[in-house]
Design an enzyme around this catalytic site. Structure first.
Site, PDB file in Angstrom:
ATOM      1  N   ASN A  98       0.804  -1.217   0.000  1.00  0.00           N
ATOM      2  CA  ASN A  98       0.000   0.000   0.000  1.00  0.00           C
ATOM      3  C   ASN A  98       0.838   1.269   0.000  1.00  0.00           C
ATOM      4  OD1 ASN A  98      -2.909  -0.597  -0.105  1.00  0.00           O
ATOM      5  ND2 ASN A  98      -2.336  -1.982   1.565  1.00  0.00           N
TER       6      ASN A  98
ATOM      7  N   HIS B 158      24.204  -2.014  10.479  1.00  0.00           N
ATOM      8  CA  HIS B 158      25.584  -1.645  10.779  1.00  0.00           C
ATOM      9  C   HIS B 158      26.262  -2.744  11.588  1.00  0.00           C
ATOM     10  CE1 HIS B 158      24.884   2.393   9.317  1.00  0.00           C
ATOM     11  NE2 HIS B 158      23.759   2.413  10.002  1.00  0.00           N
TER      12      HIS B 158
ATOM     13  N   ALA C  18       0.021  -1.091   9.412  1.00  0.00           N
ATOM     14  CA  ALA C  18       0.484   0.246   9.037  1.00  0.00           C
ATOM     15  C   ALA C  18       1.670   0.701   9.887  1.00  0.00           C
ATOM     16  CB  ALA C  18      -0.659   1.250   9.170  1.00  0.00           C
TER      17      ALA C  18
END
Length: 159
Positions: free
Chosen positions: A86, A116, A145
């Site tokens: 989305n 890292h 979301a």
């Protein structure tokens, strides 16, 4: 140098894209697009020139909504069949990213397939370099979301 392109289709080309999607698999800029897949306007893709030609594939009937960003520095991205990504999703790809069939990724999600190195305290962060383990998202997964998924994460099927 990074090559950048944005999918911007005219209304006529959108109709042709929709009609062709029902019949053939297409290849745009080295991206394999499966039968019936839909790529919305304003999709932005950046890739390093050294990235292999088969660096990005989109499965049949997959949907990628507008304003998504795919920064492919190394590795590859494989999006399965019937996947929905989305609006506003951001993918930064250094290691392999595989998204299984029938997976849903909600708006504003971020996937980052590098991290890292933290092995040495005697070197600065810049000198330590990076890891590239990749990300695997299984089949039938829903990512809500604003979720961020980092390098090395494996999400099982049906989560």
């Amino acid at each position: 140098m990074v090559s950048t392109f944005i999918f911007r289709l005219s209304a006529r080309m959108q109709k042709i894209n929709y009609l062709l999607g029902a019949a053939v698999c297409r290849v745009f800029y080295g991206i394999e697009v499966g039968v019936g897949a839909h790529i919305s306007l304003r999709l932005r893709i950046e890739r390093n020139p050294g990235v292999a030609p088969d660096y990005f594939s989109i499965g049949a009937n997959a949907k990628i909504k507008r304003d998504c960003f795919f920064g492919i520095r190394d590795g590859f991205l494989k999006i399965g069949k019937n996947v929905s990504i989305n609006q506003g999703a951001n993918f930064l790809i250094y290691g392999p990213v595989i998204i299984g069939d029938n997976t849903r990724i909600a708006l504003n999600c971020t996937l980052v397939s590098f991290n890292h190195n933290i092995a040495s305290d005697k070197k600065s962060v810049v000198e330590r370099g990076n890891n590239f383990k990749g990300i695997t998202i299984g089949k039938n997964v829903w990512i809500g979301a604003n979720v961020t998924i980092l390098d090395g994460v494996n999400i099982s099927d049906n989560c």
